[in-house]
Design an enzyme around this catalytic site. Structure first.
Site, PDB file in Angstrom:
ATOM      1  N   TYR A  25      95.524   1.075 -16.879  1.00 43.75           N
ATOM      2  CA  TYR A  25      94.106   1.457 -16.811  1.00 43.75           C
ATOM      3  C   TYR A  25      93.501   0.901 -15.523  1.00 43.75           C
ATOM      4  O   TYR A  25      92.411   0.359 -15.500  1.00 43.75           O
ATOM      5  CB  TYR A  25      93.360   0.936 -18.034  1.00 43.75           C
ATOM      6  CG  TYR A  25      92.093   1.703 -18.358  1.00 43.75           C
ATOM      7  CD1 TYR A  25      92.146   2.997 -18.877  1.00 43.75           C
ATOM      8  CD2 TYR A  25      90.834   1.132 -18.146  1.00 43.75           C
ATOM      9  CE1 TYR A  25      90.990   3.691 -19.182  1.00 43.75           C
ATOM     10  CE2 TYR A  25      89.664   1.829 -18.455  1.00 43.75           C
ATOM     11  CZ  TYR A  25      89.762   3.108 -18.973  1.00 43.75           C
ATOM     12  OH  TYR A  25      88.618   3.804 -19.287  1.00 43.75           O
ATOM     13  N   HIS A 108     103.234   9.225  -8.629  1.00 43.92           N
ATOM     14  CA  HIS A 108     103.927   8.937  -7.373  1.00 43.92           C
ATOM     15  C   HIS A 108     105.411   8.922  -7.699  1.00 43.92           C
ATOM     16  O   HIS A 108     105.815   8.451  -8.770  1.00 43.92           O
ATOM     17  CB  HIS A 108     103.453   7.581  -6.827  1.00 43.92           C
ATOM     18  CG  HIS A 108     104.159   7.146  -5.568  1.00 43.92           C
ATOM     19  ND1 HIS A 108     104.418   8.002  -4.514  1.00 43.92           N
ATOM     20  CD2 HIS A 108     104.636   5.933  -5.181  1.00 43.92           C
ATOM     21  CE1 HIS A 108     105.027   7.332  -3.547  1.00 43.92           C
ATOM     22  NE2 HIS A 108     105.171   6.070  -3.935  1.00 43.92           N
ATOM     23  N   SER A 252      82.169  11.849  24.223  1.00 44.54           N
ATOM     24  CA  SER A 252      81.845  12.224  25.613  1.00 44.54           C
ATOM     25  C   SER A 252      83.093  12.737  26.326  1.00 44.54           C
ATOM     26  O   SER A 252      84.218  12.495  25.887  1.00 44.54           O
ATOM     27  CB  SER A 252      81.305  11.003  26.347  1.00 44.54           C
ATOM     28  OG  SER A 252      82.352  10.068  26.524  1.00 44.54           O
TER      29      SER A 252
END
Ligand code: NAP
Ligand code: MG
Length: 366
Positions: A25, A108, A252
């Site tokens: 959890y 996973h 920039s």
């Protein structure tokens, strides 16, 4: 174009007809349990009785039992305990309670990919891996949105593993954003490579090297901190929003010129060669074997490096600068043993599993 699944491709009724055990959890566990419950799925959470999280589960109106009891009751088991704990928990609590026709799920692929689990052939084995930290999986679900996820089927004993995984994904809310089909090997290998080479290892090393180069040359640590760490978020936000092109459009022309001249001097052919070596060690299991050995041996090296990293000068200057920016989330929770303004945070300054839910990138990568 790769197959991507959305809500319309999934049948919520399949998972609503099953009994789902959520083991753990923490970051992912709480999100899966709550989202599934809110999608009308019958859920029980499996935790050790000594876990501090049991009270939190009950406070959310969910049932919590011991992992073995949850597995015995369930016919779908989602394994959401840490990857380093999964092999032992599988042996003790999951394997003895797996019955023919059950479905075993992961978020996973580490343990399946590297073969640490002795799985029977008569169960389905699949993966739904959200590409987000658990707290985002829950937050976005509550907002009616979702995070993307990966789906993989490792073993399809019933012939229906894919449809069930998709149904689970819909209940979790991830088919709202899109679910991409992959394999356990692809998910695991790309995930480990990404965290080592780019997201965690690569970025932290780059930030520290930039900071040290400036401070060694006599520049103020505060200026170096803003330049090499703080501003990274602003750049990454632009990349996240519109790719490298949008970032370069927003900065920039001088910054863009520096991008083209500086980048190849930092990531050289030597760096790429090292990346390929790193990937090869992931693919042939060398990395996994070393990490498993390190974990089983008591994590001496890991703990030593962690302690050293937590006291790096960039953390000292960062802690005091961030304390002046109360709008930053990271000034809230304390990481045990890390530098905080005026000292070191106490060990166990917060319940286990909690800082996995703070908006940190690391949590997103497991
Ligand atoms: P986590 O936050 O560390 O939570 C682990 C949970 O497992 C905690 O509730 C913990 O109990 C419990 N636990 C630990 N040892 C246990 C044991 N022996 N028996 C029963 N429960 C035990 O883990 P996580 O980050 O959610 O990771 C879970 C899985 O999801 C992993 O496979 C991970 O790779 C994957 N994943 C994670 C993320 C992420 O954002 N974190 C993203 C995608 C995938 P306490 O509550 O008592 O500590
Ligand atoms: Mg069962």
């Amino acid at each position: 174009m790769k197959q991507v699944y959305y809500d319309r491709d999934a049948d919520l009724g399949i998972i609503q007809g099953r009994k789902v055990a959520i083991l753990g959890y923490g970051s992912q566990g709480h999100a899966h349990a709550l989202n599934l419950r809110d999608s009308g799925v019958t859920v029980r959470v499996g935790l050790q009785p000594t876990s501090a999280s049991c009270a939190r589960v009950r406070a959310q109106g969910l049932t919590v039992v011991e992992p073995a009891a949850a597995c015995d009751w369930a016919d779908v088991i989602m394994v959401l305990v840490p990857d380093t704990v999964q092999a032992a928990l599988f042996k003790d609590a999951i394997r003895p309670n797996l019955r023919s026709g059950d479905t075993l799920m992961f978020a996973h692929g580490f343990n399946v990919r590297f073969g640490t689990l002795d799985m029977p052939g008569d169960v389905d084995v699949s993966m739904i891996a959200p590409k987000a930290p658990g707290h985002r999986v829950r937050e976005l679900f509550e907002e009616g949105a979702g995070t993307p996820a990966l789906l993989a089927v490792h073993q399809d004993a019933s012939g229906a593993a894919h449809a069930l995984a998709l149904s689970y994904a819909k209940a979790l809310g991830v088919t709202r954003a899109g679910v991409i089909e992959t394999t356990f090997a692809e998910e695991t290998e790309t995930d480990l490579f990404g965290e080592q080479a780019v997201l965690c290892g690569g970025v932290s090393a780059l930030v520290k090297a930039g900071f040290e180069t400036l401070t060694d040359a006599g520049y103020q640590p505060e200026v170096a901190y803003f330049e090499c760490l703080h501003e990274l978020k602003l750049i990454v936000d632009l990349m996240y929003q519109g790719g490298l092109n949008y970032m370069r459009y927003s900065v920039s022309d001088t910054a863009e010129h520096g991008d083209y001249t500086g980048g190849p001097r930092i990531v050289t052919e030597e760096t790429r060669k090292e990346m390929r070596r790193m990937l090869a060690e992931i693919q042939d299991g060398t990395y996994a074997r070393r990490w498993i050995e390190e974990d089983r041996g008591g994590r001496h090296w890991f703990n030593e490096v962690r302690a050293r990293e937590q006291r790096h000068p960039i953390e000292e200057v960062g802690a005091s600068l961030r304390s002046m920016m109360p709008f930053l989330k990271s000034s809230g929770p304390q990481i045990p043993g890390a530098v905080v303004p005026g000292g070191i945070a106490a060990e166990n300054a917060h319940p286990a599993g909690e800082f996995a839910q703070v908006g940190n990138g690391a949590a997103a990568l497991e």
